[in-house]
Enzyme design. Structure first.
Site, PDB file in Angstrom:
ATOM      1  CG  HIS A  27      10.737 -42.702  23.477  1.00 36.70           C
ATOM      2  ND1 HIS A  27      10.658 -43.284  22.232  1.00 36.70           N
ATOM      3  CD2 HIS A  27       9.473 -42.289  23.756  1.00 36.70           C
ATOM      4  CE1 HIS A  27       9.420 -43.232  21.784  1.00 36.70           C
ATOM      5  NE2 HIS A  27       8.683 -42.647  22.687  1.00 36.70           N
ATOM      6  CB  CYS A  37       6.577 -37.793  20.062  1.00 34.38           C
ATOM      7  SG  CYS A  37       5.093 -38.803  19.989  1.00 34.38           S
ATOM      8  CG  HIS A  41       6.306 -39.679  25.722  1.00 33.18           C
ATOM      9  ND1 HIS A  41       7.061 -38.948  24.815  1.00 33.18           N
ATOM     10  CD2 HIS A  41       5.965 -40.819  25.078  1.00 33.18           C
ATOM     11  CE1 HIS A  41       7.137 -39.609  23.676  1.00 33.18           C
ATOM     12  NE2 HIS A  41       6.484 -40.758  23.803  1.00 33.18           N
ATOM     13  CG  HIS A  78      12.325 -48.945  35.600  1.00 30.03           C
ATOM     14  ND1 HIS A  78      11.732 -50.140  35.235  1.00 30.03           N
ATOM     15  CD2 HIS A  78      11.451 -48.324  36.419  1.00 30.03           C
ATOM     16  CE1 HIS A  78      10.554 -50.244  35.836  1.00 30.03           C
ATOM     17  NE2 HIS A  78      10.351 -49.150  36.542  1.00 30.03           N
ATOM     18  CD  GLU A 125       6.398 -45.879  20.943  1.00 30.36           C
ATOM     19  OE1 GLU A 125       7.606 -45.909  20.711  1.00 30.36           O
ATOM     20  OE2 GLU A 125       5.636 -45.014  20.479  1.00 30.36           O
TER      21      GLU A 125
HETATM   22 ZN   LIG Z   1       6.705 -42.404  22.622  1.00 30.48          ZN
END
Ligand SMILES: [Zn+2]
Length: 141
Positions: A27, A37, A41, A78, A125
């Protein structure tokens, strides 16, 4: 690593089911304040769903574990999460991931005759960051 202690939602249901799964996905957060971000990545998300209910189906299931995996894992594993239709106007933050997973799971559960409900979605996460989403409700009676 999939075994871990999860926060426990309060409820009055007879049955509580938990389903763990891992999702490898990419994302990015498309906002200048997101720093690094902003770049695509990947993460290995650890997701836990908590389902509650008072009635089982004719197989003795609250909900089929496999159906939960199909609803979440098979949709996001994926993938580039930003390309999912649910994230066309939402940033795929951990918070929005947890909320979206709740909505997908609850929509599926509402179609079942025995009426289970999603009580909590836990999304880890990174090894040091996770979010818990619980729907706001007056009561579980
Ligand atoms: Zn992230």
């Amino acid at each position: 690593m999939i075994q871990q202690i999860y926060p426990t939602p309060y409820h009055g249901f007879k049955y509580e089911l938990n389903k763990d799964m891992q999702v490898a996905a990419a994302h990015y957060i498309d906002h200048p304040q997101a720093g690094k971000c902003q770049h695509i990545h990947g993460h290995t998300y650890f997701i836990n769903l908590t389902i509650g209910g008072d009635h089982l189906d004719e197989l003795g299931f609250l909900v089929d574990f496999k159906a939960l995996k199909q609803t979440v894992h098979d949709r996001f594993d994926h993938t580039l999460i930003n390309e999912d239709e649910r994230f066309s106007s939402n940033p795929p933050s951990t918070e929005k991931m947890a909320e979206t997973i709740y909505e997908l799971v609850e929509t599926k559960l509402q179609k079942l005759d025995n009426r289970p409900t999603c009580l909590q979605v836990f999304v880890r996460e990174t090894p040091t960051s996770y979010v818990t989403f619980r729907p706001k409700r007056q009561s579980y009676e």
